[in-house]
Design an enzyme around this catalytic site. Structure first.
Site, PDB file in Angstrom:
ATOM      1  N   CYS A 116      37.414  67.216  40.556  1.00  0.00           N
ATOM      2  CA  CYS A 116      37.457  66.065  39.641  1.00  0.00           C
ATOM      3  C   CYS A 116      36.731  66.344  38.323  1.00  0.00           C
ATOM      4  O   CYS A 116      36.888  65.597  37.356  1.00  0.00           O
ATOM      5  CB  CYS A 116      36.847  64.844  40.321  1.00  0.00           C
ATOM      6  SG  CYS A 116      37.642  64.472  41.879  1.00  0.00           S
ATOM      7  N   HIS A 258      33.565  59.644  35.965  1.00  0.00           N
ATOM      8  CA  HIS A 258      34.653  59.839  36.920  1.00  0.00           C
ATOM      9  C   HIS A 258      34.844  58.549  37.724  1.00  0.00           C
ATOM     10  O   HIS A 258      33.890  57.912  38.140  1.00  0.00           O
ATOM     11  CB  HIS A 258      34.277  61.005  37.841  1.00  0.00           C
ATOM     12  CG  HIS A 258      35.273  61.247  38.913  1.00  0.00           C
ATOM     13  ND1 HIS A 258      36.628  61.170  38.704  1.00  0.00           N
ATOM     14  CD2 HIS A 258      35.109  61.562  40.232  1.00  0.00           C
ATOM     15  CE1 HIS A 258      37.253  61.438  39.825  1.00  0.00           C
ATOM     16  NE2 HIS A 258      36.367  61.674  40.762  1.00  0.00           N
ATOM     17  N   ASN A 288      41.337  56.868  42.218  1.00  0.00           N
ATOM     18  CA  ASN A 288      40.747  58.163  41.846  1.00  0.00           C
ATOM     19  C   ASN A 288      41.873  59.162  41.576  1.00  0.00           C
ATOM     20  O   ASN A 288      42.509  59.652  42.498  1.00  0.00           O
ATOM     21  CB  ASN A 288      39.840  58.639  42.997  1.00  0.00           C
ATOM     22  CG  ASN A 288      39.168  59.969  42.712  1.00  0.00           C
ATOM     23  OD1 ASN A 288      39.493  60.655  41.747  1.00  0.00           O
ATOM     24  ND2 ASN A 288      38.232  60.351  43.567  1.00  0.00           N
TER      25      ASN A 288
END
Ligand code: UT7
Length: 331
Positions: A116, A258, A288
């Site tokens: 990520c 994030h 996500n």
């Protein structure tokens, strides 16, 4: 090294596939509830790529928008860095496939795998190539189709992810430009690499009937072990760039972290002592999207004119590896 030039973000773009899967849809797939997902993660819905879409297709759509926003021609792009954990194929790189779609040739193009944190890594690299004068316009992308490497029987992971792409062009700044990348920081600690992993399909566990039967080609995550590390690493990454630039958090206009869990985003905001109105959140809409969360949120906020020219934006991420990093820009 003393930088020869300054780098800036000259344009951004995003693309989300049309299909939306909400929490109630997930209730029909696994033993979960809308209430659990909202309370524990802040997610309401996520976008899912169609069967015939691969990561390069999503990346292409985001790239075209970013190139247009930067007022550039496609041929002005002189390097492509794609951050992804869900490439079209293990090889060749998605960047090379994207390059063909864009009609580009004879420039460096490669993927990088930093989970990520991938897009922050890509931006850090792009910045170096601009600052040392090697490149003038680097296309960076964070793109994922996590839905195709998801175990749809595992409620611990399948409710968490979404598909999407975010792009940013990093260009050489003119002396008169106020817009620039001020600093960036990337790091990793492999100690806990097994906490977030796609166990099979590589040289450790090549594809076999068993790996398929046991669902080993999908994301496995020890979520609660990662939770605290996520807050700590993103906090450290933010503090490092703030301190290095002698900045108080009060001077930051926007924080984009994030989007893995609303509770992580809020805890980080609190630890950094930043006003919650300055924290950009879109997790409820997209969940996500791994390396794509930050460039998607950045593009959305710029196009909504929430983030404006001159604003100081701090971005931080955390992910598989375990990797983490941050980037500070003036828009
Ligand atoms: O993007 C890369 C980095 N990723 C992250 O930063 C993710 C970090 N971790 C997290 O966001 C959270 O740990 C999760 C959202 C993954 C999980 O939340 P949690 O509060 O840590 O839950 P947990 O894993 O400790 O599980 C608590 C309970 C368990 O039930 P028991 O054992 O207490 O009976 C789970 O089985 O919640 C259960 N559970 C669910 N229940 C309903 C786990 N997933 C679900 C679900 N629906 N989808």
């Amino acid at each position: 090294m003393v930088a020869k030039y300054y780098a800036k973000i000259s344009g951004t773009g995003r693309y989300l596939p049309d299909k939306i899967l909400n929490n109630h849809d997930l209730e029909k797939i696994v033993d979960t509830s809308d209430e659990w997902i909202k309370q524990r993660t802040g997610m309401w819905e996520r976008h899912i790529a169609s069967e015939d879409q691969a990561s390069s297709d999503l990346a292409y759509n985001a790239a075209i928008k970013a190139i247009k926003a930067a007022n550039l021609r496609t041929k002005d792009i002189d390097m492509i860095v794609v951050a992804t954990i869900s490439p079209d194929h293990p090889f060749p790189s998605t960047a090379c496939i994207l390059m063909k779609k864009l009609g580009l040739k004879n420039i460096p193009a490669f993927d990088l795998s930093a989970g990520c944190t991938g897009w922050i890594y890509a931006m850090d690299m792009a910045r170096q190539y601009i600052e040392n004068g090697i490149a003038k316009n680097v296309l960076t992308i964070g793109v994922e189709i996590v839905s195709k490497i998801t175990n749809w029987k595992d409620r611990n992971t399948c409710v968490l992810f979404g598909d999407g792409a975010g792009a940013a062009i990093v260009s050489r700044a003119e002396t008169k430009d106020i817009s620039r990348i001020i600093d960036s920081e990337i790091t990793a600690d492999g100690t806990y690499y097994e906490y977030l992993i796609q166990p099979a399909g590589g040289s450790r566990n090549p594809a076999s009937t068993n790996t398929i039967k046991e669902n080993k080609h999908t994301v496995e995550m020890q979520g609660n072990k990662i939770f605290k590390l996520a807050i700590k690493s993103m906090y450290n990454a933010c503090e490092t760039v703030l301190k290095r630039n002698d900045l108080d958090v009060k001077s930051i206009h926007w924080l984009i972290t994030h989007q893995a869990n609303l509770r992580i985003i809020e805890a980080l905001g609190k630890k950094l002592k930043i006003d919650s109105n300055k924290v950009i959140v879109n997790i409820e809409k997209y969940a996500n999207t791994s390396s794509a969360t930050i460039p998607i949120a950045l593009d959305e906020a710029i196009r909504a004119r929430k983030i404006r020219s001159g604003d100081l934006v701090l971005m931080a991420s955390f992910g598989a590896g375990l990797t983490s990093g941050s980037i500070l820009i003036r828009v």
